[in-house]
Design a protein around this motif. Structure first.
Motif, PDB file in Angstrom:
ATOM      1  N   LEU A 125       0.793  -1.143   0.073  1.00 33.08           N
ATOM      2  CA  LEU A 125       0.018   0.121  -0.022  1.00 33.08           C
ATOM      3  C   LEU A 125       0.930   1.390   0.115  1.00 33.08           C
ATOM      4  CD1 LEU A 125      -2.635  -0.921   2.994  1.00 33.08           C
ATOM      5  CD2 LEU A 125      -2.958  -0.821   0.594  1.00 33.08           C
ATOM      6  N   VAL A 126       0.240   2.451  -0.480  1.00 31.07           N
ATOM      7  CA  VAL A 126       0.996   3.622  -0.348  1.00 31.07           C
ATOM      8  C   VAL A 126      -0.014   4.544   0.344  1.00 31.07           C
ATOM      9  CG1 VAL A 126       1.888   5.642  -1.489  1.00 31.07           C
ATOM     10  CG2 VAL A 126       2.226   3.182  -2.446  1.00 31.07           C
ATOM     11  N   LEU A 127       0.398   5.008   1.567  1.00 34.62           N
ATOM     12  CA  LEU A 127      -0.461   5.716   2.456  1.00 34.62           C
ATOM     13  C   LEU A 127      -0.243   7.274   2.210  1.00 34.62           C
ATOM     14  CD1 LEU A 127      -2.842   4.824   4.793  1.00 34.62           C
ATOM     15  CD2 LEU A 127      -0.945   4.945   6.309  1.00 34.62           C
ATOM     16  N   VAL A 128      -1.241   7.852   1.842  1.00 34.68           N
ATOM     17  CA  VAL A 128      -0.895   9.286   1.571  1.00 34.68           C
ATOM     18  C   VAL A 128      -1.730  10.355   2.623  1.00 34.68           C
ATOM     19  CG1 VAL A 128      -1.037  11.205   0.184  1.00 34.68           C
ATOM     20  CG2 VAL A 128      -0.527   8.924  -0.946  1.00 34.68           C
ATOM     21  N   PHE A 129      -1.004  11.138   3.321  1.00 34.86           N
ATOM     22  CA  PHE A 129      -1.543  11.962   4.263  1.00 34.86           C
ATOM     23  C   PHE A 129      -1.991  13.294   3.749  1.00 34.86           C
ATOM     24  CE2 PHE A 129      -0.206   8.743   7.266  1.00 34.86           C
ATOM     25  CZ  PHE A 129      -1.089   8.458   7.961  1.00 34.86           C
ATOM     26  N   ASN A 130      -2.980  13.655   3.297  1.00 38.07           N
ATOM     27  CA  ASN A 130      -3.447  15.052   2.344  1.00 38.07           C
ATOM     28  C   ASN A 130      -3.683  15.982   3.579  1.00 38.07           C
ATOM     29  OD1 ASN A 130      -3.123  14.281  -0.109  1.00 38.07           O
ATOM     30  ND2 ASN A 130      -5.302  13.227  -0.247  1.00 38.07           N
ATOM     31  N   CYS A 131      -2.988  17.322   3.324  1.00 40.01           N
ATOM     32  CA  CYS A 131      -3.226  18.181   4.213  1.00 40.01           C
ATOM     33  C   CYS A 131      -2.863  19.692   3.537  1.00 40.01           C
ATOM     34  CB  CYS A 131      -2.288  18.079   5.649  1.00 40.01           C
ATOM     35  SG  CYS A 131      -2.852  19.281   6.759  1.00 40.01           S
ATOM     36  N   PRO A 132      -3.863  20.609   3.559  1.00 32.23           N
ATOM     37  CA  PRO A 132      -3.435  21.698   2.830  1.00 32.23           C
ATOM     38  C   PRO A 132      -2.382  22.561   3.384  1.00 32.23           C
ATOM     39  CG  PRO A 132      -5.665  21.622   3.453  1.00 32.23           C
ATOM     40  CD  PRO A 132      -5.151  20.514   3.927  1.00 32.23           C
ATOM     41  N   GLU A 133      -1.714  23.365   2.523  1.00 27.90           N
ATOM     42  CA  GLU A 133      -0.662  23.937   2.939  1.00 27.90           C
ATOM     43  C   GLU A 133      -0.708  24.901   3.862  1.00 27.90           C
ATOM     44  OE1 GLU A 133       2.863  26.770   0.706  1.00 27.90           O
ATOM     45  OE2 GLU A 133       1.086  26.381  -0.412  1.00 27.90           O
ATOM     46  N   GLU A 134      -1.692  25.597   3.926  1.00 24.37           N
ATOM     47  CA  GLU A 134      -2.168  26.292   5.139  1.00 24.37           C
ATOM     48  C   GLU A 134      -2.122  25.599   6.410  1.00 24.37           C
ATOM     49  OE1 GLU A 134      -4.406  26.245   2.547  1.00 24.37           O
ATOM     50  OE2 GLU A 134      -3.195  27.707   1.226  1.00 24.37           O
TER      51      GLU A 134
END
Length: 213
Positions: A125-134
């Motif tokens: 798996l590839v776990l991607v933690f998405n979080c906006p730049e701000e």
């Protein structure tokens, strides 16, 4: 030189033979992936390997490799993929475990291709933690107690580099159905609830569904 090459091939072969379960963990600075990796280790028995930590430890060891890493870091250059991958292989073999979270690697498409070519291992798996730049900015400034404006510029550069270099890796694994994206803007507890769904054995998920029904 031939002996060293043969030795690293042996390491790769013995590692691939063990068929370890590898999960790549990607996320920008301040996305909280380190905290979540610690939770996954505690709840699911994985070994957490940070490419950055392994490189820094090797740099501080005073070895020949360590000196080379120090020089490259001083010059702002990226350490060759092969060096990082060998450190990861060594750590994986020495851990005695067969489940690994590899944090902050692959940083780019070249890293990805080299890892698969050298280790003969594809991530499960590839776990991607998405979080906006701000939000990342806010978290890092709070963590660093908002040192100065340069700090904001550095954070923005790091975020930009992460986006540009990691996107091709994420797209590659998306096409293989291996990417699991997590909304990292929520609280630590809420984010881990989403992570647990991904890591819980499928039969447990079936039991939960049946219980709900």
């Amino acid at each position: 030189m031939g002996t060293a090459d043969a030795s690293s091939k042996d390491v790769a072969f013995s590692l691939a033979e063990k068929k370890p379960k590898v999960v790549f963990v990607l996320g920008g600075p301040g996305s909280g992936k380190g905290t979540q990796c610690a939770n996954i280790v505690q709840h699911f028995g994985y070994t957490h390997l940070s490419a950055g930590d392994l490189l820094r430890a090797e740099r501080d060891s005073g070895s020949e490799n360590g000196n080379m890493i120090q020089n490259m870091m001083n010059e702002g250059k990226i350490v060759p993929s092969e060096v990082t991958i060998k450190l990861l292989e060594k750590a994986m073999l020495e851990s005695g475990n067969d489940k690994f979270l590899i944090d902050g690697f692959p940083r780019n498409e070249e890293n990805r291709a080299a890892f698969e070519a050298i280790t003969k291992i594809e991530p499960e798996l590839v776990l991607v933690f998405n979080c906006p730049e701000e939000e990342m900015e806010r978290r890092i400034l709070n963590r660093n107690q908002g040192r100065d404006d340069d700090n904001i510029e550095t954070i923005r550069k790091r975020f930009q580099v992460f986006l540009e270099s990691s996107l091709p890796v994420i797209e590659y694994y998306k096409a293989k159905g291996k990417v699991r994206e997590i909304d990292a803007t929520k609280s630590i507890e809420e984010v881990f609830e989403a992570v647990k769904v991904i890591f819980s054995p499928k039969d447990e998920e079936v039991k939960k569904c049946c219980a709900i029904l």
